[in-house]
Design an enzyme around this catalytic site. Structure first.
Site, PDB file in Angstrom:
ATOM      1  N   ARG A  48       0.844  -1.193   0.000  1.00  0.00           N
ATOM      2  CA  ARG A  48       0.000   0.000   0.000  1.00  0.00           C
ATOM      3  C   ARG A  48       0.873   1.234   0.000  1.00  0.00           C
ATOM      4  NH1 ARG A  48      -4.862  -1.761   4.244  1.00  0.00           N
ATOM      5  NH2 ARG A  48      -5.198  -3.828   3.318  1.00  0.00           N
ATOM      6  N   ARG A  72       2.708   1.826  10.660  1.00  0.00           N
ATOM      7  CA  ARG A  72       2.266   2.123   9.292  1.00  0.00           C
ATOM      8  C   ARG A  72       3.405   1.837   8.339  1.00  0.00           C
ATOM      9  NH1 ARG A  72      -2.574   4.697   8.536  1.00  0.00           N
ATOM     10  NH2 ARG A  72      -3.559   5.531  10.419  1.00  0.00           N
ATOM     11  N   GLU A  91      -5.479  -1.118  15.482  1.00  0.00           N
ATOM     12  CA  GLU A  91      -6.326  -1.952  14.636  1.00  0.00           C
ATOM     13  C   GLU A  91      -5.493  -3.063  14.004  1.00  0.00           C
ATOM     14  OE1 GLU A  91      -8.024  -1.932  10.188  1.00  0.00           O
ATOM     15  OE2 GLU A  91      -8.032   0.020  11.194  1.00  0.00           O
ATOM     16  N   SER A 120     -10.044  -5.715  10.212  1.00  0.00           N
ATOM     17  CA  SER A 120     -11.353  -5.177   9.858  1.00  0.00           C
ATOM     18  C   SER A 120     -12.144  -6.320   9.247  1.00  0.00           C
ATOM     19  CB  SER A 120     -11.235  -4.025   8.857  1.00  0.00           C
ATOM     20  OG  SER A 120     -10.771  -2.856   9.478  1.00  0.00           O
ATOM     21  N   ARG A 154       1.196  -5.037  13.403  1.00  0.00           N
ATOM     22  CA  ARG A 154       0.715  -4.543  14.692  1.00  0.00           C
ATOM     23  C   ARG A 154       0.529  -5.686  15.689  1.00  0.00           C
ATOM     24  NH1 ARG A 154      -3.514   0.287  12.930  1.00  0.00           N
ATOM     25  NH2 ARG A 154      -1.950   1.575  11.880  1.00  0.00           N
TER      26      ARG A 154
END
Length: 424
Positions: A263, A278, A350, A353, A392
């Site tokens: 990404r 990130r 997070e 999802s 994470r």
């Protein structure tokens, strides 16, 4: 993608859906334009049919006059004029159809009724598991990772740039162990079929799951080959059934896959940029399910539970959030976020999802099923979730399971894979 019939028959639902997402000002005009275009398209279709009927009448009359030896020049001219008018109407219809489809491609999914309105401040914590560790005396993961020699941020940046990480020694083994542990759990206990999928996909695949055209600037691409590096295994896995008709008796289908993910976007400048929070490339195990529409709410809960099981076995405290409409992803109708607490950085992170996309992706990718022999095909509902994204999770393991002597305890479920009870 939305059904064109929604523009014609349920425009109010589209308007309300954009309003609940907080997009009435930016997307409301697009909905109105779509309604106008659908009116133009249908008017052009009706006018075309009328003109064609008139041309057929003229053609029959021409044939009759010629058979009777009568002149038909006026009717021939009329038929030619009607042909020109039909061609113009078909161009108008095609232009309206093309613009309408472009607008529909850019409108996000409508969130389900139980999704709260508002932005991220309206996200609701539904439940929590475990007790977050106090932050006192806990080093952030990048510090302990460097001390243990398992995370090498500097050399990752040297060979690829910021946002790319090198894991070394026990850090590399930890990555491999987590991947194997997650895949084994999902295939042996949760009923998923494992797939090994390409890391590059074509444009149709990216459009099918909703990454394109909206998020093209965030993607890494091989322009000469018309391929995109995948941002998640969701893309190739969901598209395995693109343009296919599934047997309703086989539903639900469930697939898990590991992949590297790429990404370009890495969040707001200066926000969560230290360590593993990130990054541009990361590893993730993905869960994807396909089911009948009436089953998707229950399938969503089931999939979320599978992701939670990973965190429980890794002994990481977490909470489950129901995202508000304004914080729900473009293609999702309802999303649960799983967040772990990382005491070293003092934040909830997070790590998953889990989303129900209703038939939004299935329409774009044309994935249908036949409920029973002879019945009319329907679009499936698709669901997916990270189970889990590794960076994470690694950060949380290093911080939550950190010991006073600087070593890190390895959760019992992971020990057979890592071959050790501690790191360091």
């Amino acid at each position: 993608m939305h059904d064109i019939r929604m523009v014609r028959d349920a425009a109010d639902a589209l308007r309300e859906g954009m309003r609940r997402r907080g997009k009435a000002d930016t997307l409301g005009p697009l909905v109105e334009r779509a309604v106008a275009l659908e009116g133009e398209r249908r008017a052009a279709i009706q006018a075309t049919e009328e003109k064609k009927a008139a041309r057929n009448v003229a053609s029959h009359e021409v044939a009759s006059r010629k058979k009777a030896g009568q002149p038909a020049d006026d009717l021939l001219a009329r038929a030619r004029a009607l042909g020109d008018e039909i061609a113009a109407l078909e161009r108008r219809q095609g232009a309206a159809q093309s613009e309408l489809e472009e607008i529909l491609m850019g409108l996000p999914n409508i969130t389900l009724p139980d999704v709260p309105e508002g932005d991220e401040t309206a996200n609701a914590v539904l439940r929590a598991w475990g007790t977050p560790r106090a932050a006192t005396g806990v080093a952030p993961h990048w510090e302990i990772g460097e001390t243990l020699g398992i995370i090498d941020i500097a050399r990752g940046a040297k060979v690829a740039g910021s946002g790319f990480i090198v894991y070394r020694g026990a850090g590399a083994r930890l990555q491999r162990s987590l991947i194997s542990f997650m895949l084994d759990l999902h295939t042996t206990q949760h009923g998923y079929e494992e797939a090994w999928v390409p890391l590059f996909v074509n444009r149709d695949a990216m459009v099918g799951t909703g990454q394109l055209p909206k998020f093209e600037e965030d993607m890494y691409a091989l322009r000469d080959d018309a391929l995109f590096a995948i941002p998640t295994a969701e893309v190739p896995v969901t598209n395995l059934w693109r343009d296919e008709m599934l047997d309703g008796a086989r539903l639900p289908l469930a697939t898990t896959a590991y992949s590297a993910c790429f990404r370009r976007e890495a969040g707001a400048a200066g926000k969560d940029t230290r360590g593993l929070l990130r990054v541009h490339q990361f590893d993730k195990v993905e869960l994807v399910r396909w089911c009948a529409p009436e089953d998707s709410p229950a399938q969503h809960e089931l999939l979320t539970g599978h992701a939670e099981a990973v965190l429980q076995k890794l002994e990481l405290p977490y909470r489950v959030l129901l995202l508000a409409a304004g914080d729900t992803g473009f293609a999702s109708a309802k999303t649960y976020d799983l967040e772990v607490f990382a005491p070293g950085v003092g934040k909830w992170l997070e790590v998953s999802s889990c989303s129900n996309f209703s038939d939004f992706q299935a329409r774009r990718a044309n994935i249908r099923y036949r409920p029973a022999p002879g019945e009319k095909p329907r679009f499936v509902h698709t669901l997916n979730g990270s189970a889990l994204a590794l960076p994470r999770v690694v950060a949380a393991i290093l911080e939550h399971h950190q010991r006073p002597d600087g070593t890190v305890a390895v959760p019992a479920a992971l020990q057979p894979y890592l071959g050790a009870s501690s790191i360091g």
